[in-house]
Design a protein around this motif. Structure first.
Motif, short mmCIF file in Angstrom:
data_model
loop_
_atom_site.label_atom_id
_atom_site.label_comp_id
_atom_site.label_asym_id
_atom_site.label_seq_id
_atom_site.Cartn_x
_atom_site.Cartn_y
_atom_site.Cartn_z
N MET A 164 -87.73 -32.35 6.61
CA MET A 164 -87.11 -33.67 6.42
C MET A 164 -88.16 -34.77 6.30
O MET A 164 -87.86 -35.95 6.50
CB MET A 164 -86.13 -33.97 7.55
N THR A 165 -89.38 -34.39 5.94
CA THR A 165 -90.44 -35.38 5.80
C THR A 165 -90.01 -36.47 4.81
O THR A 165 -89.59 -36.17 3.70
CB THR A 165 -91.74 -34.71 5.29
N PRO A 218 -88.34 -35.87 10.33
CA PRO A 218 -87.72 -36.90 9.48
C PRO A 218 -88.43 -38.24 9.65
O PRO A 218 -89.08 -38.49 10.67
CB PRO A 218 -86.29 -36.98 10.02
N ALA A 220 -86.05 -32.93 15.68
CA ALA A 220 -86.85 -33.94 14.97
C ALA A 220 -88.34 -33.55 14.96
O ALA A 220 -89.02 -33.73 13.96
CB ALA A 220 -86.65 -35.30 15.62
N VAL A 254 -87.46 -38.36 4.80
CA VAL A 254 -86.02 -38.66 4.68
C VAL A 254 -85.40 -38.87 6.06
O VAL A 254 -86.05 -38.69 7.09
CB VAL A 254 -85.25 -37.55 3.91
N THR A 255 -84.12 -39.24 6.05
CA THR A 255 -83.42 -39.54 7.31
C THR A 255 -82.72 -38.30 7.84
O THR A 255 -82.13 -37.53 7.08
CB THR A 255 -82.38 -40.65 7.07
N MET A 256 -82.79 -38.13 9.15
CA MET A 256 -81.98 -37.09 9.81
C MET A 256 -80.76 -37.77 10.43
O MET A 256 -80.91 -38.70 11.24
CB MET A 256 -82.79 -36.36 10.88
N ALA A 293 -80.65 -28.42 6.79
CA ALA A 293 -81.62 -29.12 5.94
C ALA A 293 -81.46 -28.62 4.51
O ALA A 293 -81.46 -27.42 4.27
CB ALA A 293 -83.05 -28.86 6.44
N ASP A 346 -79.71 -33.67 6.65
CA ASP A 346 -80.38 -34.68 5.83
C ASP A 346 -79.52 -35.06 4.63
O ASP A 346 -79.99 -35.67 3.69
CB ASP A 346 -81.75 -34.16 5.36
#
Ligand code: GTP
Ligand code: SPV
Ligand code: MN
Length: 588
Positions: free
Chosen positions: A107-108, A19, A14, A110-112, A169, A135
Motif C-alpha cells: 500500500m505504499t 500505506p 500498517a 496509497v490510503t489504507m 490489498a 486499499d
C-alpha cells in the motif's frame, strides 16, 4: 477508539503494508461522499444519471478479475485433514510467509481504509463483528451497501478482542499472485491481487460462509449458502423456507419472486429475507431459525429484467453500484444482456470499449456482471430482516442446474436422507467462478467453494444438528433447469416456481399427500398447480417429475467417486454410505 486488540492489529497491518495514511470508516454520509468524489476523479467509479439512477455508480474491474477464483482460494489449517479433500490447503506458516511477502509495502503511497462492520444485526447476540483493511474505495462503498458499517460497530465491540480480521490489498491485480486465504484458527482472512466482489468483500463468502461455517461447527449452528423467503398465504400466515443453490443458479431470483397472477389474485405474497447467506440456529421452541447476516444484494445482472425479477430492478433503482455492465452514453444508464430487447447503440462495454448493441458480435456486459444494492431498497423486503431472532424455517431446499436426471421437485424421507440429498447435489458450473462453464460437478449443499473445513465433518455436523432440532424443517430438492430435446428449459421458472414452493409448504404442514418413489416423496402430477400457465400441461409436469433410473445409476457412479475423495481422511459419515447403499437398492 480504545480497543487495544484492534489498534494493535491495525498497526501491525500498517507496518507491513506501509500505506501513506490510514483512514477509519466511521459510517458518516460526509465521509462516503468524499470517497465517492475521489473515486469519480480517478475513474474507479463512473457517475450514472442522477434522475434515473440516483446515488448510483458504475465500476469496471480489471479484465482478468471478474469472478471468484476457486483454484486460488485456500483454507490454511495446522492439520491438513481439517481442510479436507475439497479445499486447497497450505501449511499456515508457509502461507503466512508467502502472504507477508506479497503484502510487504503493497500500500505504499496509497490510503489504507479500516472498515469496522457487523454481519447480522449489530446489537443482536448472534451478530459477529469484523474489521477489514483495504486499499480500495470500491470495497469501502460496497461494504457499506452489503453490511452494517461504522464507528457504532466499534462501540458495540467495546474492548472485546474477539473480531474477524480481514486484509485486502489490490496490489497489481496479478492473476498469478492472486490469493484468497483463510486461517480459521485465527479468524483471519487475507486477500491479495483482486478487486472482484467475492474475493474482496471479505464479510461475504470469506467470513459469513467459510469462517462462519467453522464457528457454526464449534458453536452448534450452521452457516449456509441459502436464500431465505417468506410466503404469505391468503389467511395472512407467513411460512418461511431457506434454499441452497450453487452460484448463479437462481437464489436471488427465487428470493424476490413475484407470484403468478392466479396466486396474486388469491392473496399470496412473497417476502424476501435474504438472497445468498443464511445463519441457522436452533430456537427455544425447538425449531430452526434463520437470519440473513448481510444488508445488501450482490446479484447477477444478466437475465434480470422487468418480467424475470422486477424486485431486483426495484432494489437497484437507487444508491447502487453496477460492476462490469454496459454504460449507455445517451443517458448515463446501464444495460446488460437480457434486460430488454433494446441494447443501446451509443455505449461502452464492460471492457471499456465503444460498443453498439445493434451491431456488436460480443456481449456488452460480462456474464458475471453484478449489481450491489441495499436490501432495504427491495420492494418485497421482509420487515423480519431487522428482527434479531430471524424467522422460523419450515423447509430447507437444495437445488442445482441439471439438464437431465434431477426432477422438478422431491422430498427427502427424513432429516438424514435430506442430508444425503444435499451431499449428492450436482450442478453445471456458471460464470460466477473462473473456469469452464456448463460442466456438471458435485456441489454438496451448494457449499463446495464455501465450506471452511473438511466437508466430511461438515456432513457430520448436519447429521448432528438433526438430532438436536426437535421440530426440524422438511428437506426438499428442486431443479428449474431441465432441458427438452431442443435445449430449451421445460419449466417456465422464475415467478412460477411459487407453484412448486406451494406444494413444498403444503407438505411441511401436512396438507397434501405424495407418491413414494426411489428418490423420495414426489407430488402427484395433478397436485402441481398449473392453472393459468401457458404451454405447460399435465403431461409436461409428468415429464418433469419422471425418474430415469439409467441416468440415476450413472449419477451414483459419480457420487461414489466423489465420496471416495474422503477416504484419505476417513471423514465421510457412515450414515451417508448407508444412505447411498439404500438408494442404490431402491433404484434396483
Ligand atoms: P449468486 O449470486 O452467484 O449466488 O447467484 P444466484 O444463485 O443468486 O443466482 P441468480 O438468481 O442471480 O440467477 C442466476 C441466473 O439464473 C440468472 O441469469 C437468472 O436469469 C437465471 N435463473 C434464475 N432463476 C431461474 C429459473 O427459475 N429458471 C431459469 N431458466 N433461469 C433462472
Ligand atoms: C457467488 O458466487 O455465489 C456470489 C457472488 O454470490 S460472490 O460474492 O462473488 O461470491
Ligand atoms: Mn452466492
Amino acid at each position: 477508539m480504545a480497543n487495544k486488540a484492534v489498534l494493535e492489529w491495525v498497526d501491525r497491518q500498517a507496518d507491513l503494508l506501509k500505506p501513506a495514511e490510514i483512514v477509519w470508516i466511521d459510517g458518516s454520509e460526509e465521509q462516503y461522499e468524499a470517497l465517492r468524489k475521489q473515486a469519480l476523479s480517478t475513474g474507479e467509479l463512473i457517475a450514472l444519471n442522477p434522475e434515473k439512477l440516483p446515488g448510483s455508480y458504475l465500476h469496471r474491474s480489471a479484465l482478468n478479475d471478474v469472478a471468484r477464483v476457486e483454484d486460488r482460494t485456500y483454507i490454511c489449517t495446522p492439520d491438513r485433514k481439517d481442510a479436507g479433500p475439497t479445499n486447497n490447503w497450505l501449511d499456515p506458516d508457509e502461507m503466512k510467509a508467502k502472504m507477508d511477502a506479497l503484502y510487504d509495502g503493497a500500500m505504499t503511497g496509497v490510503t489504507m481504509y479500516v472498515i469496522p462492520y457487523a454481519m447480522g444485526l449489530p446489537d443482536s447476540p448472534f451478530a459477529k463483528i469484523g474489521i477489514e483493511v483495504t486499499d480500495s474505495i470500491y470495497v469501502v462503498l460496497s461494504m457499506h451497501i452489503m453490511t452494517r458499517v461504522g464507528s457504532r460497530i466499534l462501540d458495540i465491540l467495546g474492548d472485546n478482542p474477539d473480531f474477524i480480521k480481514g486484509v485486502h490489498a489490490k496490489k497489481d491485480l496479478s492473476a498469478e499472485d492472486r490469493y484468497i486465504v483463510h486461517f480459521p484458527q485465527d479468524n483471519t482472512i487475507e486477500s491479495v491481487n483482486s478487486g472482484y466482489g467475492g474475493n474482496v468483500l471479505l464479510g461475504k463468502k470469506c467470513f459469513a460462509l467459510r469462517i462462519a461455517s467453522c464457528l457454526g461447527r464449534d458453536e452448534g449452528w450452521m452457516a449456509e449458502h441459502m436464500l431465505i423467503l417468506g410466503i404469505e398465504n391468503p389467511q395472512g400466515e407467513v411460512r418461511y423456507l431457506a434454499a441452497a443453490f450453487p452460484s448463479a443458479c437462481g437464489k436471488t431470483n427465487l428470493a424476490m419472486l413475484v407470484p403468478p397472477e392466479v396466486y396474486k389474485k388469491k392473496g399470496y405474497k412473497v417476502w424476501c429475507v435474504g438472497d445468498d447467506i443464511a445463519w441457522l440456529r436452533i430456537g427455544d421452541d425447538g425449531r430452526l431459525w434463520a437470519v440473513n447476516p448481510e444488508y445488501g444484494f450482490f446479484g447477477v445482472a444478466p437475465g434480470t429484467n422487468a418480467r424475470s425479477n422486477p424486485n431486483a430492478l426495484g432494489s437497484t433503482s437507487k444508491n447502487s453500484i453496477f460492476t462490469n455492465v454496459v454504460l449507455n452514453l445517451d443517458d448515463d444508464t446501464v444495460w446488460w444482456e437480457g434486460l430488454d430487447k433494446n441494447p443501446p447503440e451509443n455505449a461502452i462495454d464492460w471492457k471499456g470499449n465503444p460498443w453498439d448493441g445493434k451491431t456488436a458480435g460480443e456481449a456488452g456486459a460480462h456474464p458475471n456482471s453484478r449489481f450491489t444494492a441495499p436490501a432495504l431498497n427491495c420492494p418485497c423486503i421482509s420487515p423480519e430482516l431487522e428482527n434479531p431472532r430471524g424467522v422460523p424455517i419450515s423447509a430447507l431446499i437444495f437445488g442445482g442446474r441439471r439438464a437431465k436426471t434431477a426432477p422438478l421437485v422431491y422430498q427427502s424421507f427424513d432429516w438424514n436422507h435430506g442430508v444425503f440429498v444435499g451431499s449428492i447435489m450436482a450442478s453445471e458450473t456458471t460464470a460466477a467462478q473462473a473456469g469452464a462453464v456448463g460442466v456438471v460437478r458435485r456441489d454438496p449443499m451448494a457449499m463446495l467453494p464455501f465450506c471452511g473445513y473438511n466437508m466430511g465433518d461438515y456432513f457430520q455436523h448436519w447429521l448432528n444438528m438433526g438430532t438436536k432440532i426437535k421440530n426440524p424443517p422438511k428437506i426438499f430438492n428442486v431443479n428449474w433447469f431441465r432441458l427438452d430435446d431442443e435445449g430449451q428449459f421445460i419449466w417456465p421458472g422464475f415467478g412460477d416456481n411459487l407453484r412448486v414452493l406451494d406444494w413444498i409448504m403444503a407438505r411441511c404442514f401436512d396438507e397434501i399427500g405424495a407418491d413414494t418413489t426411489a428418490v423420495g416423496f414426489m407430488p402427484k402430477p395433478e397436485n402441481v398447480n398449473i392453472e393459468g400457465l401457458e404451454g405447460v400441461s399435465l403431461d409436461t409436469v409428468k415429464g418433469l417429475l419422471s425418474i430415469d433410473k439409467a441416468l440415476w445409476k450413472e449419477d451414483i457412479a459419480d457420487i461414489k467417486n466423489f465420496y471416495a475423495k474422503f477416504d484419505e481422511f476417513g471423514t465421510l459419515p457412515e450414515e451417508l454410505r448407508a444412505q447411498l447403499a439404500a438408494f442404490e437398492q431402491r433404484l434396483g
